[in-house]
Design a protein around this motif. Structure first.
Motif, PDB file in Angstrom:
ATOM      1  N   ALA A 104       0.862  -1.181   0.000  1.00 45.67           N
ATOM      2  CA  ALA A 104       0.000   0.000   0.000  1.00 45.67           C
ATOM      3  C   ALA A 104       0.897   1.228   0.000  1.00 45.67           C
ATOM      4  CB  ALA A 104      -0.910  -0.015   1.221  1.00 45.67           C
ATOM      5  N   PRO A 105       1.247   1.739  -1.191  1.00 43.49           N
ATOM      6  CA  PRO A 105       2.146   2.894  -1.233  1.00 43.49           C
ATOM      7  C   PRO A 105       1.561   4.076  -0.452  1.00 43.49           C
ATOM      8  CG  PRO A 105       1.781   1.996  -3.434  1.00 43.49           C
ATOM      9  CD  PRO A 105       0.829   1.300  -2.520  1.00 43.49           C
ATOM     10  N   ARG A 106       2.471   4.777   0.209  1.00 39.94           N
ATOM     11  CA  ARG A 106       2.044   5.900   1.042  1.00 39.94           C
ATOM     12  C   ARG A 106       2.462   7.218   0.435  1.00 39.94           C
ATOM     13  NH1 ARG A 106       3.844   4.697   7.285  1.00 39.94           N
ATOM     14  NH2 ARG A 106       1.718   4.402   7.937  1.00 39.94           N
ATOM     15  N   LEU A 107       1.582   8.194   0.589  1.00 37.70           N
ATOM     16  CA  LEU A 107       1.945   9.562   0.220  1.00 37.70           C
ATOM     17  C   LEU A 107       1.961  10.388   1.500  1.00 37.70           C
ATOM     18  CD1 LEU A 107       2.524  11.749  -1.883  1.00 37.70           C
ATOM     19  CD2 LEU A 107       0.050  12.063  -2.141  1.00 37.70           C
ATOM     20  N   PHE A 108       3.160  10.822   1.919  1.00 32.97           N
ATOM     21  CA  PHE A 108       3.271  11.746   3.051  1.00 32.97           C
ATOM     22  C   PHE A 108       3.008  13.147   2.508  1.00 32.97           C
ATOM     23  CE2 PHE A 108       5.757   8.108   4.313  1.00 32.97           C
ATOM     24  CZ  PHE A 108       5.554   8.003   5.683  1.00 32.97           C
ATOM     25  N   THR A 109       2.231  13.957   3.218  1.00 34.99           N
ATOM     26  CA  THR A 109       1.991  15.324   2.742  1.00 34.99           C
ATOM     27  C   THR A 109       2.314  16.332   3.848  1.00 34.99           C
ATOM     28  OG1 THR A 109      -0.345  15.309   3.408  1.00 34.99           O
ATOM     29  CG2 THR A 109       0.137  14.604   1.146  1.00 34.99           C
ATOM     30  N   PHE A 110       2.895  17.434   3.431  1.00 32.09           N
ATOM     31  CA  PHE A 110       3.165  18.544   4.350  1.00 32.09           C
ATOM     32  C   PHE A 110       2.839  19.804   3.559  1.00 32.09           C
ATOM     33  CE2 PHE A 110       6.454  20.790   7.234  1.00 32.09           C
ATOM     34  CZ  PHE A 110       5.495  20.968   8.213  1.00 32.09           C
ATOM     35  N   LEU A 111       1.607  20.293   3.733  1.00 36.90           N
ATOM     36  CA  LEU A 111       1.074  21.320   2.833  1.00 36.90           C
ATOM     37  C   LEU A 111       1.048  22.700   3.491  1.00 36.90           C
ATOM     38  CD1 LEU A 111      -1.828  19.166   1.313  1.00 36.90           C
ATOM     39  CD2 LEU A 111       0.437  19.610   0.338  1.00 36.90           C
ATOM     40  N   GLY A 112       0.605  23.678   2.720  1.00 32.73           N
ATOM     41  CA  GLY A 112       0.368  25.011   3.264  1.00 32.73           C
ATOM     42  C   GLY A 112       1.592  25.910   3.274  1.00 32.73           C
ATOM     43  N   GLY A 113       2.749  25.370   2.925  1.00 33.34           N
ATOM     44  CA  GLY A 113       3.971  26.179   3.011  1.00 33.34           C
ATOM     45  C   GLY A 113       4.541  26.167   4.426  1.00 33.34           C
ATOM     46  N   THR A 114       3.989  25.304   5.281  1.00 31.72           N
ATOM     47  CA  THR A 114       4.419  25.276   6.688  1.00 31.72           C
ATOM     48  C   THR A 114       5.882  24.873   6.831  1.00 31.72           C
ATOM     49  OG1 THR A 114       2.153  24.757   7.261  1.00 31.72           O
ATOM     50  CG2 THR A 114       3.771  24.384   8.975  1.00 31.72           C
ATOM     51  N   ILE A 115       6.413  24.147   5.862  1.00 34.24           N
ATOM     52  CA  ILE A 115       7.838  23.775   5.913  1.00 34.24           C
ATOM     53  C   ILE A 115       8.698  25.037   6.046  1.00 34.24           C
ATOM     54  CG2 ILE A 115       8.203  23.761   3.369  1.00 34.24           C
ATOM     55  CD1 ILE A 115       9.714  21.227   5.838  1.00 34.24           C
ATOM     56  N   GLY A 116       8.204  26.153   5.476  1.00 38.22           N
ATOM     57  CA  GLY A 116       8.940  27.427   5.539  1.00 38.22           C
ATOM     58  C   GLY A 116       8.991  28.016   6.941  1.00 38.22           C
ATOM     59  N   ASN A 117       8.118  27.545   7.832  1.00 38.65           N
ATOM     60  CA  ASN A 117       8.156  28.049   9.205  1.00 38.65           C
ATOM     61  C   ASN A 117       9.221  27.348  10.050  1.00 38.65           C
ATOM     62  OD1 ASN A 117       4.614  28.268   8.931  1.00 38.65           O
ATOM     63  ND2 ASN A 117       5.999  30.006   8.933  1.00 38.65           N
ATOM     64  N   LEU A 118       9.870  26.329   9.446  1.00 40.74           N
ATOM     65  CA  LEU A 118      10.987  25.670  10.146  1.00 40.74           C
ATOM     66  C   LEU A 118      12.285  26.219   9.580  1.00 40.74           C
ATOM     67  CD1 LEU A 118       9.851  21.919  10.042  1.00 40.74           C
ATOM     68  CD2 LEU A 118       9.356  23.624  11.777  1.00 40.74           C
ATOM     69  N   GLU A 119      13.283  26.369  10.423  1.00 42.82           N
ATOM     70  CA  GLU A 119      14.575  26.824   9.921  1.00 42.82           C
ATOM     71  C   GLU A 119      15.324  25.645   9.314  1.00 42.82           C
ATOM     72  OE1 GLU A 119      16.720  29.728  12.098  1.00 42.82           O
ATOM     73  OE2 GLU A 119      14.879  30.655  12.854  1.00 42.82           O
ATOM     74  N   LEU A 120      16.419  25.961   8.606  1.00 45.73           N
ATOM     75  CA  LEU A 120      17.140  24.967   7.798  1.00 45.73           C
ATOM     76  C   LEU A 120      17.420  23.649   8.545  1.00 45.73           C
ATOM     77  CD1 LEU A 120      18.499  24.558   5.030  1.00 45.73           C
ATOM     78  CD2 LEU A 120      20.579  25.503   6.022  1.00 45.73           C
ATOM     79  N   ALA A 121      17.968  23.761   9.761  1.00 51.03           N
ATOM     80  CA  ALA A 121      18.349  22.540  10.498  1.00 51.03           C
ATOM     81  C   ALA A 121      17.116  21.714  10.834  1.00 51.03           C
ATOM     82  CB  ALA A 121      19.097  22.911  11.769  1.00 51.03           C
TER      83      ALA A 121
END
Ligand code: AVI
Length: 357
Positions: A186-203
């Motif tokens: 059952a292949p999985r699709l992980f999603t992280f939407l909304g641009g929220t990744i930008g609220n985390l710093e590089l590390a």
């Protein structure tokens, strides 16, 4: 990664509002699992510690952006996503609506694992596309808000009668090991939407991608929404909307801090600021003291002094160039497989696979 002990809160037993039929109850009981990994007391304590450390930080005071999302903050953010100036939500929705069938075909996923699930509103296009291919089996949603996640779980099983929902009340920066194991073939699709990744710093981004990579099998994919570098005036307008909803969202963090630390910030004594920093490719939100003031902190009645013009940073929101983002993914064992932009090229959805898949 070892699995931490969990407190499983069991299944939903009611669709609520007294309108539930027995059949609906039964269906929900067999379809929805609610699992709590976050102890509300421990979460509160951790947030309070981080808030205090941030307020004492020099030379710039800083509050972690997650403090923006108490119940009122989450509602204000939902309003932001409907504002004409706030293009990220509109553009991401447009990409998802247009490209969901292509994403479904490319990933062939039977399961979505969504980080920061919220209302899962924008994810529905993907769920419909996967259901249309008769592939959809399970939705796993992670969020820190139990109330929101339970509502989402109910709404999803109503909309998708054959879907199983696993609602995981957890923090995606700490609890990824609690994600239920995948089902075979059952292949999985992980999603992280909304641009929220930008609220985390590089590390923090690298840490998150690395942890996700460790959970992914060759057949799994990760879909991330990223806000793109563009004319700074467009970005600044999105975070300085004419009706002041973003300003209210920003100031609300002080009410949250008042509850966490037992202090007496007056949000109206602070101005909202949001400005783009081209060196760091991010927009920052800050709160600036309008006048000299003192805030009393907690039972120890410690005094925090602000001179007029002193600021607290409350959020950074990074904007990306696709090539640089692909390099970031590459550094964590992931590879960019495909990307889709909205028609104006303001926002992108990026599909990543394990490097060696
Ligand atoms: C949740 N996050 C992606 C939003 C952003 O654009 O960084 C939060 C936000 N802050 C101000 N407006 C919206």
């Amino acid at each position: 990664m070892s699995k931490a002990p969990s407190e499983t809160h069991g299944v939903l037993t009611s669709a609520g509002a007294g309108s539930t039929t027995d059949a609906a109850q039964l269906r929900e009981e067999s379809q929805v699992v609610i699992e709590r990994r976050l102890d509300p007391g421990a979460l509160r304590e951790r947030l309070a510690e981080e808030a205090l450390a941030g307020l004492l930080r020099e030379p710039l005071r800083e509050l972690p952006a997650k403090l923006l999302y108490d119940e009122r903050g989450a509602r204000l953010y939902e309003r932001i996503t409907t504002l004409p100036e706030y293009y990220p939500a509109r553009c991401e929705r447009a990409i998802l609506n247009r490209r969901a069938p292509a994403i479904a075909a490319q990933t062939d996923a039977s399961e979505i694992v969504e980080l920061g699930a919220g209302s899962a509103e924008k994810t529905r296009a993907l769920l419909y596309a996967l259901a249309g291919r008769s592939r959809l089996r399970r939705y796993v949603g992670l969020d820190v808000s139990a109330e929101m996640l339970e509502q989402t779980a109910r709404a999803l099983v109503t909309a998708f009668p054959d879907l199983r929902v696993h609602a995981l009340i957890a923090d995606y920066e700490r609890d990824l090991a609690a994600i239920p194991p995948p089902e075979p073939s059952a292949p999985r699709l992980f999603t992280f939407l909304g641009g929220t990744i930008g609220n985390l710093e590089l590390a923090a981004r690298a840490r998150l991608f690395g942890e996700l990579r460790a959970l992914m099998r060759p057949c799994d994919r990760l879909l991330v929404g990223i806000d793109l570098v563009k004319d700074p005036s467009v970005i600044e307008r999105a975070y300085n909307d004419a009706t002041g909803v973003t300003a209210e969202f920003n100031r609300n963090v002080l009410l949250h801090v008042n509850r966490l630390l037992g202090c007496n910030f007056d949000p109206q004594a602070f101005d909202h600021r949001a400005f783009y920093d081209p060196q760091r490719s991010w927009i920052e939100m800050r709160l600036r003291a309008r006048r000299d003031l003192q805030v009393t902190l907690g039972r120890e009645r410690r005094q925090l002094k602000f001179a007029a013009g002193d600021e607290i940073r409350t959020e950074t929101s990074a904007k990306f160039r696709l090539e640089a983002f692909a390099d970031e993914l590459g550094g964590t064992g992931l590879a960019l497989e495909a990307s889709w932009r909205d028609q104006q090229g303001l926002f992108a959805l990026v599909l990543a696979r394990p490097h060696d898949a």
